[in-house]
Design a protein around this motif. Structure first.
Motif, short mmCIF file in Angstrom:
data_model
loop_
_atom_site.label_atom_id
_atom_site.label_comp_id
_atom_site.label_asym_id
_atom_site.label_seq_id
_atom_site.Cartn_x
_atom_site.Cartn_y
_atom_site.Cartn_z
N GLU A 166 3.97 5.31 -1.78
CA GLU A 166 5.17 5.08 -0.98
C GLU A 166 5.55 3.60 -1.07
O GLU A 166 4.68 2.73 -1.17
N PRO A 167 6.82 3.27 -1.02
CA PRO A 167 7.22 1.85 -1.00
C PRO A 167 6.64 1.17 0.24
O PRO A 167 6.44 1.81 1.28
N PRO A 168 6.34 -0.12 0.16
CA PRO A 168 5.77 -0.82 1.32
C PRO A 168 6.74 -0.85 2.49
O PRO A 168 7.94 -1.11 2.33
N LYS A 169 6.21 -0.56 3.67
CA LYS A 169 6.99 -0.64 4.91
C LYS A 169 7.05 -2.10 5.37
O LYS A 169 6.34 -2.95 4.85
N PRO A 170 7.87 -2.40 6.36
CA PRO A 170 7.87 -3.76 6.91
C PRO A 170 6.45 -4.16 7.35
O PRO A 170 5.77 -3.40 8.05
N GLY A 171 6.01 -5.33 6.90
CA GLY A 171 4.67 -5.79 7.22
C GLY A 171 3.62 -5.38 6.20
O GLY A 171 2.44 -5.69 6.37
N GLN A 172 4.04 -4.70 5.11
CA GLN A 172 3.11 -4.26 4.09
C GLN A 172 3.41 -4.94 2.75
O GLN A 172 4.47 -5.54 2.56
N ALA A 173 2.46 -4.81 1.81
CA ALA A 173 2.64 -5.35 0.47
C ALA A 173 2.11 -4.35 -0.55
O ALA A 173 1.15 -3.62 -0.30
N LEU A 174 2.77 -4.32 -1.70
CA LEU A 174 2.33 -3.52 -2.83
C LEU A 174 1.44 -4.40 -3.70
O LEU A 174 1.84 -5.49 -4.11
N LEU A 175 0.22 -3.93 -4.00
CA LEU A 175 -0.78 -4.74 -4.70
C LEU A 175 -1.25 -4.07 -5.97
O LEU A 175 -1.35 -2.84 -6.05
N GLN A 176 -1.57 -4.88 -6.97
CA GLN A 176 -2.26 -4.43 -8.17
C GLN A 176 -3.69 -4.93 -8.12
O GLN A 176 -3.93 -6.13 -7.99
N THR A 177 -4.65 -4.00 -8.20
CA THR A 177 -6.05 -4.37 -8.09
C THR A 177 -6.51 -5.10 -9.36
O THR A 177 -6.31 -4.61 -10.47
N LEU A 178 -7.12 -6.26 -9.16
CA LEU A 178 -7.72 -7.00 -10.26
C LEU A 178 -9.21 -6.72 -10.35
O LEU A 178 -9.74 -6.41 -11.42
N TYR A 179 -9.91 -6.83 -9.21
CA TYR A 179 -11.36 -6.63 -9.16
C TYR A 179 -11.72 -5.75 -7.97
O TYR A 179 -11.15 -5.89 -6.89
N LEU A 180 -12.67 -4.86 -8.21
CA LEU A 180 -13.19 -3.97 -7.17
C LEU A 180 -14.67 -4.27 -6.96
O LEU A 180 -15.44 -4.33 -7.92
N SER A 181 -15.08 -4.45 -5.72
CA SER A 181 -16.48 -4.68 -5.39
C SER A 181 -17.21 -3.35 -5.20
O SER A 181 -16.69 -2.45 -4.53
N LEU A 182 -18.39 -3.22 -5.78
CA LEU A 182 -19.26 -2.07 -5.52
C LEU A 182 -20.46 -2.54 -4.72
O LEU A 182 -21.14 -3.50 -5.11
N ASP A 183 -20.75 -1.86 -3.61
CA ASP A 183 -21.79 -2.29 -2.68
C ASP A 183 -22.58 -1.08 -2.17
O ASP A 183 -22.03 0.02 -2.06
N PRO A 184 -23.86 -1.28 -1.83
CA PRO A 184 -24.70 -0.15 -1.40
C PRO A 184 -24.17 0.59 -0.18
O PRO A 184 -24.41 1.80 -0.05
N TYR A 185 -23.46 -0.09 0.74
CA TYR A 185 -22.98 0.59 1.95
C TYR A 185 -22.10 1.79 1.63
O TYR A 185 -21.96 2.71 2.45
N MET A 186 -21.51 1.80 0.42
CA MET A 186 -20.59 2.87 0.07
C MET A 186 -21.29 4.24 0.04
O MET A 186 -20.65 5.27 0.27
N ARG A 187 -22.60 4.23 -0.24
CA ARG A 187 -23.33 5.50 -0.25
C ARG A 187 -23.29 6.15 1.12
O ARG A 187 -23.11 7.37 1.25
#
Length: 337
Positions: free
Chosen positions: A29-50
């Protein structure tokens, strides 16, 4: 704008497998007021995700089935409806396992690419670094001359714990899996002693490396590592419990006798402090942590190691490797240029 994302297709039983996830392309969806459209450069992987893949009671709500997997991200702003950000800005956010996201600007932190490599915002200058700083100094309270032992010591949290312990005048003993990681602890991170928990004489090596006992044990692992540490804990030892990665994929209680009475007896007799924590408790310390850590980096007192994997399509296998200790340092997925 379309986003390629990895969603939780089903809840894993034991080790997460490829079939527990699904890759799909969706229209944002297009960004609403107060939002931003982002392109991910880096994603963190961490143990808590399990833990977030499970619906068992926990400190945070689980990721719902068919929902994008969560995760910290460094992203570039493509479009913003808030004057606080403009196109081209680099931000720290929580976009998760996807190539693009729409996020609230109030929840984003603008980064200065000239100050430090962008990936450090996900590691030594980010959540793992703050976890090490707050857990060690607030709960562990190491004193000059004391012995600090840390498990999973080549990980982003463990390596930072050991180095901060030395900055504070303590003796740092690291525990890791395999000769290569043990060498890293000594040669790159400057630990006073390093031990391979896979060695058949691990308990004996730990005893030799801690002749005066253990004053602070920073727990990241649990399992057999904790079994070897417990007899070495000194009177009034402090144990910040940050993670228990050895048990994250367990589906049943471990076999054998009930060891809780033994552990509770040790806590009582030796006046041990055992304190679990989640880094969100200490977010108010970020303002003191970031400049301190940045200065230690500049002075050469603090260093870091990153394991950067290229491509969102390698996320699941990389996460599996994280749970079995295959990564060297902070695990980051490079999603785009």
């Amino acid at each position: 704008m379309k986003s390629t994302r990895i969603v939780l297709a089903s809840r894993p039983i034991g080790m997460p497998e490829q079939e527990n996830f699904r890759t799909e392309t969706v229209e944002l969806e297009p960004p609403k007021p107060g939002q931003a459209l982002l392109q991910t450069l880096y994603l963190s992987l961490d143990p808590y995700m399990r833990g977030r893949m499970s619906d068992a009671p926990s400190y945070a709500p689980p990721v719902e089935v068919d929902q994008t997997m969560c995760g910290g991200t460094v992203s570039q702003v493509l479009e913003s409806t808030d004057p606080a950000l403009r196109s081209g800005d680099i931000v720290l956010g929580y976009g998760g396992w996807q190539t693009h996201s729409v996020e609230w600007v109030a929840g984003l932190q603008k980064l200065d690419p000239a100050l430090a490599p962008l990936t450090t915002a996900l590691g030594v200058l980010g959540m793992p670094g703050l976890t090490a700083y707050s857990g060690l100094l607030t709960i562990g309270k190491p004193q000059p001359g004391e012995t600090v032992v840390v498990a999973a010591a080549t990980g982003p949290v463990g390596a930072t714990v050991g180095q901060i312990a030395k900055i504070k005048g303590a003796r740092a003993v690291g525990i890791a899996g395999g000769p290569e990681k043990v060498a890293l602890l000594r040669e790159r991170f400057g630990f006073d002693a390093a031990i391979d928990h896979r060695a058949p004489d691990f308990a004996e090596q730990l005893a030799a490396a801690t002749p005066d006992g253990i004053d602070v044990y920073f727990e990241n692992v649990g399992g057999a590592v904790f079994d070897a540490v417990l007899p070495r804990l000194n009177q009034y030892a402090r144990i910040p419990v940050c993670g228990l990665i050895a048990n994250y994929n367990d589906t049943d209680l471990p076999p054998g006798p009930d060891r809780l009475p033994l552990i509770m007896s040790a806590i009582l007799r030796r006046s041990l402090t055992v304190r679990g924590f989640i880094v969100s408790e200490f977010m108010n310390q970020a303002a003191e942590f970031i400049p301190a850590a940045a200065q230690w980096l500049a002075e050469g007192k603090l260093t870091y190691l990153e394991d950067v994997v290229d491509g969102l399509d390698h996320t699941v296998e990389s996460f599996q490797g994280l749970l079995t200790g295959k990564n060297r340092g902070k695990l980051v997925i490079k999603v785009s240029e």
